[in-house]
Design a protein around this motif. Sequence first.
Motif, PDB file in Angstrom:
ATOM      1  N   ASP A 151     -10.300  -2.103  -0.018  1.00 34.85           N
ATOM      2  CA  ASP A 151     -11.208  -2.213  -1.163  1.00 34.85           C
ATOM      3  C   ASP A 151     -10.472  -2.742  -2.390  1.00 34.85           C
ATOM      4  O   ASP A 151     -11.024  -3.555  -3.153  1.00 34.85           O
ATOM      5  CB  ASP A 151     -11.827  -0.854  -1.475  1.00 34.85           C
ATOM      6  N   GLN A 169      -2.816  -1.124   8.549  1.00 33.69           N
ATOM      7  CA  GLN A 169      -3.873  -1.662   7.702  1.00 33.69           C
ATOM      8  C   GLN A 169      -3.448  -2.900   6.930  1.00 33.69           C
ATOM      9  O   GLN A 169      -4.246  -3.829   6.756  1.00 33.69           O
ATOM     10  CB  GLN A 169      -4.385  -0.593   6.730  1.00 33.69           C
ATOM     11  N   GLN A 203      -1.014   4.461  -0.953  1.00 34.43           N
ATOM     12  CA  GLN A 203      -1.863   5.005   0.101  1.00 34.43           C
ATOM     13  C   GLN A 203      -1.022   5.598   1.238  1.00 34.43           C
ATOM     14  O   GLN A 203      -1.379   6.629   1.809  1.00 34.43           O
ATOM     15  CB  GLN A 203      -2.786   3.910   0.653  1.00 34.43           C
ATOM     16  N   ARG A 215       0.818  -1.213   0.000  1.00 28.45           N
ATOM     17  CA  ARG A 215       0.000   0.000   0.000  1.00 28.45           C
ATOM     18  C   ARG A 215       0.857   1.271   0.000  1.00 28.45           C
ATOM     19  O   ARG A 215       0.501   2.289   0.601  1.00 28.45           O
ATOM     20  CB  ARG A 215      -0.966   0.013   1.180  1.00 28.45           C
ATOM     21  N   ASP A 265      -9.121   3.038  -1.128  1.00 31.21           N
ATOM     22  CA  ASP A 265      -8.776   2.361   0.113  1.00 31.21           C
ATOM     23  C   ASP A 265      -8.114   1.025  -0.199  1.00 31.21           C
ATOM     24  O   ASP A 265      -8.553   0.281  -1.087  1.00 31.21           O
ATOM     25  CB  ASP A 265     -10.032   2.141   0.948  1.00 31.21           C
TER      26      ASP A 265
END
Length: 378
Positions: free
Chosen positions: A173, A215, A112, A109, A170
């Motif tokens: 997702d 996350q 992000q 990620r 996200d």
Amino acid sequence: MTTPLSILDLSPIPSGGTAGDALRNTLDLARRAEEFGYHRYWLAEHHLAPGVAGAAPAVLIALVAAATSTIRVGSGAVQVGHQTALSVVEQFGLIDALYPGRIDLGLGRSGQRRAELAESARKAPPPPRPARIVDGLLIPEEFSFASIASSPLFALYGALLQQPGAESPDFADQVDDIAALLAGTYRSPEGLAAHATPGEGADVELWILGSSGGQSAQVAGERGLPFAANYHVSPSNVLEAAEAYRAAFKPSGALAEPRLIVSADVVVAEDDETARRRASPYGLWVRSIRSGAGAMPFPTPEEAAAHEWTEEDRALVADRLVTQFVGSPRTVAERLRVLRDVTGADELLVTTITHDHADRVRSYELLAAEWAESAARP
């Protein structure tokens, strides 16, 4: 049962070399790794780094898979914040169509996290956690990425990696969309179906990579996916990452229980002194990354010795230097066993960078032989 060893390759460009040299070295190392008995060969994704050629992992994975025959090949990791779920599934589905049952799709990620780091740079950083030793494993003082995130280059790189005005979805997702497209169960919010060709039904192994207990670890655990924790990138957070993953884990169709890989930077030579010399440019190389300029071409030991270190320089790289495993085969194997035992890793992912390609190949060869021999010792 012997804990499997695998390889993470950044396709480093040596000082005085070219991207072509680095990529040819990657193909050669992958072939040799297969001979040495490594379980999987992962390619990293780095952008705008003068000293790293691994900017397009899907392309390089296809080349490595074509150059080998049995070793698993995959991404460590695809930065999904810069791509759509469909593009990732189609790329890896295409590779799997040619090399079925050998491809790993590791997801990270970074896209992000870029926004999160930029936001954190505007706040006062929390006090760093002090260094500690846990059952023989050094957990160093936590490094703050705030200075990197506030760099103008950091913002420029983020802008170049995405279309104007685009926002990263996200991470959870995106993982769900990728899994659904692979399984053929994707539905839009309006209930419309979409089917990826190639991609749907691909026999790829889905992994999540992470550097903390945030996350990434949560998503991997909650969805019952295997997880890779990065001791080599963020050593201060490795135990937090492993614990968060296990705490969140729910059995799935992929896994009945948690499955964890832990990474480490290593350099192995016939003796400790030779290994230390070959590893000596590592600190200068890490400094180039953490200064915000991107990885420099990997220096020679002589070039590294000529650098005049400041206290600021040393603080930038301290946690990475003290957690690099450098030495003879037995020295490094002993430290890897400690890492495995303390984290509970099911597999270890080692990454080695030296200026000379032959030294890097030799490091992996020596480690594989010692790992196999030590497992056979009473």
